[in-house]
Design an enzyme around this catalytic site. Structure first.
Site, PDB file in Angstrom:
ATOM      1  N   ASP A  67       0.857  -1.199   0.101  1.00 34.71           N
ATOM      2  CA  ASP A  67       0.045   0.151   0.033  1.00 34.71           C
ATOM      3  C   ASP A  67       0.898   1.410  -0.197  1.00 34.71           C
ATOM      4  O   ASP A  67       2.118   1.199   0.038  1.00 34.71           O
ATOM      5  CB  ASP A  67      -0.867   0.037   1.085  1.00 34.71           C
ATOM      6  CG  ASP A  67      -0.298  -0.558   2.378  1.00 34.71           C
ATOM      7  OD1 ASP A  67       0.965  -0.372   2.600  1.00 34.71           O
ATOM      8  OD2 ASP A  67      -1.080  -0.897   3.326  1.00 34.71           O
ATOM      9  N   ASN A 136      -7.754  -2.785  14.394  1.00 38.57           N
ATOM     10  CA  ASN A 136      -9.068  -3.210  13.887  1.00 38.57           C
ATOM     11  C   ASN A 136      -9.194  -4.528  12.976  1.00 38.57           C
ATOM     12  O   ASN A 136     -10.168  -4.692  12.275  1.00 38.57           O
ATOM     13  CB  ASN A 136      -9.776  -2.092  13.318  1.00 38.57           C
ATOM     14  CG  ASN A 136      -9.144  -1.482  11.841  1.00 38.57           C
ATOM     15  OD1 ASN A 136      -8.146  -2.123  11.359  1.00 38.57           O
ATOM     16  ND2 ASN A 136      -9.475  -0.246  11.259  1.00 38.57           N
ATOM     17  N   HIS A 138      -7.239  -4.706  10.172  1.00 39.64           N
ATOM     18  CA  HIS A 138      -7.057  -4.443   8.654  1.00 39.64           C
ATOM     19  C   HIS A 138      -5.562  -5.117   8.238  1.00 39.64           C
ATOM     20  O   HIS A 138      -4.837  -5.290   9.123  1.00 39.64           O
ATOM     21  CB  HIS A 138      -7.186  -3.097   8.296  1.00 39.64           C
ATOM     22  CG  HIS A 138      -5.815  -2.434   8.866  1.00 39.64           C
ATOM     23  ND1 HIS A 138      -5.975  -0.996   9.323  1.00 39.64           N
ATOM     24  CD2 HIS A 138      -4.411  -2.283   8.973  1.00 39.64           C
ATOM     25  CE1 HIS A 138      -4.730  -0.420   9.747  1.00 39.64           C
ATOM     26  NE2 HIS A 138      -3.831  -1.182   9.190  1.00 39.64           N
ATOM     27  N   GLU A 143      -9.570  -2.058   5.069  1.00 43.92           N
ATOM     28  CA  GLU A 143     -10.363  -1.707   6.385  1.00 43.92           C
ATOM     29  C   GLU A 143     -11.591  -2.622   6.595  1.00 43.92           C
ATOM     30  O   GLU A 143     -12.208  -2.877   5.686  1.00 43.92           O
ATOM     31  CB  GLU A 143     -10.556  -0.215   6.391  1.00 43.92           C
ATOM     32  CG  GLU A 143      -9.501   0.808   6.341  1.00 43.92           C
ATOM     33  CD  GLU A 143      -8.778   0.843   7.705  1.00 43.92           C
ATOM     34  OE1 GLU A 143      -8.620  -0.159   8.500  1.00 43.92           O
ATOM     35  OE2 GLU A 143      -8.381   2.142   7.706  1.00 43.92           O
TER      36      GLU A 143
HETATM   37  C1  F6R Z   1       1.389  -1.417   6.037  1.00 41.72           C
HETATM   38  C2  F6R Z   1       0.348  -2.091   6.268  1.00 41.72           C
HETATM   39  C3  F6R Z   1      -0.862  -1.987   7.512  1.00 41.72           C
HETATM   40  C4  F6R Z   1       0.217  -2.393   8.748  1.00 41.72           C
HETATM   41  C5  F6R Z   1      -0.535  -2.090   9.892  1.00 41.72           C
HETATM   42  C6  F6R Z   1       0.007  -2.384  11.405  1.00 41.72           C
HETATM   43  O1  F6R Z   1       2.033  -1.725   4.749  1.00 41.72           O
HETATM   44  O2  F6R Z   1      -0.158  -2.635   5.338  1.00 41.72           O
HETATM   45  O3  F6R Z   1      -1.649  -3.053   7.486  1.00 41.72           O
HETATM   46  O4  F6R Z   1       0.954  -3.330   8.798  1.00 41.72           O
HETATM   47  O5  F6R Z   1      -1.323  -0.869  10.000  1.00 41.72           O
HETATM   48  O6  F6R Z   1       1.009  -1.284  11.426  1.00 41.72           O
HETATM   49  P1  F6R Z   1       2.070  -1.098  12.610  1.00 41.72           P
HETATM   50  O7  F6R Z   1       3.008  -2.047  12.223  1.00 41.72           O
HETATM   51  O8  F6R Z   1       2.523   0.203  12.444  1.00 41.72           O
HETATM   52  O9  F6R Z   1       1.587  -1.478  13.834  1.00 41.72           O
END
Ligand code: F6R
Length: 244
Positions: A67, A136, A138, A143
């Site tokens: 992403d 959450n 994702h 989401e």
């Molecule tokens: C990032 C991504 C997100 C993160 C998630 C957890 O490329 O795809 O799904 O893996 O938001 O983020 P952290 O590791 O910062 O807790």
């Protein structure tokens, strides 16, 4: 699913790095799905260490990131392109043209999603997809919703996601409101998936991911349908193999 639990994050990072390194050593032209955020920073450092010791080469490997923020210049330190350069790509021998991150500044974001999926289709499938998880549930930036998209698409980030990512910016206002993400179809199409989950505050969502109902309201729960998912975590969770 295979669940590996670790007592500390240093061991977890090493094991996750070793899995990725093994994939590339076994198949030098492996296609790797990459993630950003806080979770993979330590494991990327371990990969860089192994590269510097001559234990692995990424000369033939390709990467596709999950992403990117929409509207954040790639020169911004928190763009996911800048993150990948700083944490990994600038320190290993991967060819620049073999690294792919969705273009969150494309004039036509829907067209960019189609371009990205076309590349994934031509060069994939991904051999090993690295994932983190949001509080959450994702994965990528898919989401929670009543339905999920299969393809790479633009998403509106949930308030809780922007709140969680505020720590990387000066203020909440600076956190982009939208992102472009690989869809669930591309993620689940990977031959193998490595989900890394760090921190006790994610224990509950990991438990629901592993043991709860499969629901689009917890996108990560769809991983239960994939035949080759390895979960590495320092959370105190179990993977229940039966109802009782
Ligand atoms: C990032 C991504 C997100 C993160 C998630 C957890 O490329 O795809 O799904 O893996 O938001 O983020 P952290 O590791 O910062 O807790």
């Amino acid at each position: 699913m295979i669940l590996h639990k670790f007592k500390n994050q240093a061991d977890l990072d090493r094991a996750a790095a070793d899995l990725i390194i093994s994939a590339v050593r076994a198949k030098p032209n492996a296609v790797l799905g990459m993630a950003t955020g806080g979770t993979p920073v330590g494991l990327y450092q371990e990969i860089v260490k192994s590269y510097q010791q001559g234990l692995v080469s990424f000369k033939e490997a390709k990467t596709f990131n999950l992403d990117e923020y929409v509207g954040l210049p790639i020169t911004h330190p928190e763009s996911y392109r800048a993150f990948m350069q700083r944490n990994l790509f600038d320190h290993i021998d991967i060819r620049a043209e073999n690294t792919h991150v969705p273009n969150g500044n494309a004039a036509d974001i829907d067209g960019e999603g189609r371009r990205y999926d076309e590349m994934l289709y031509q060069q994939g499938p991904v051999d090993l997809q690295l994932l983190g998880i949001g509080h959450n549930g994702h994965i990528g930036f898919n989401e929670p919703d009543s339905h999920l998209s299969r393809f790479t698409h633009k998403v509106t980030l949930k308030a809780e996601t922007r709140e969680a990512n505020k720590r990387f910016f000066n203020s909440l206002d600076e956190v982009p409101t939208h992102a472009i993400t690989m869809g669930m179809g591309s993620i689940l199409h990977a031959k193998a998936i490595l989900l890394v989950v760090k921190g006790m505050e994610k224990a509950e969502i990991l438990d629901r991911t592993l043991n709860g109902p499969i629901t689009t309201e917890i996108p990560a729960s769809l991983l239960q349908t994939h035949p080759r998912v390895i979960v590495m975590t320092d959370c105190d969770v179990e993977y229940k193999v039966s109802h009782s």
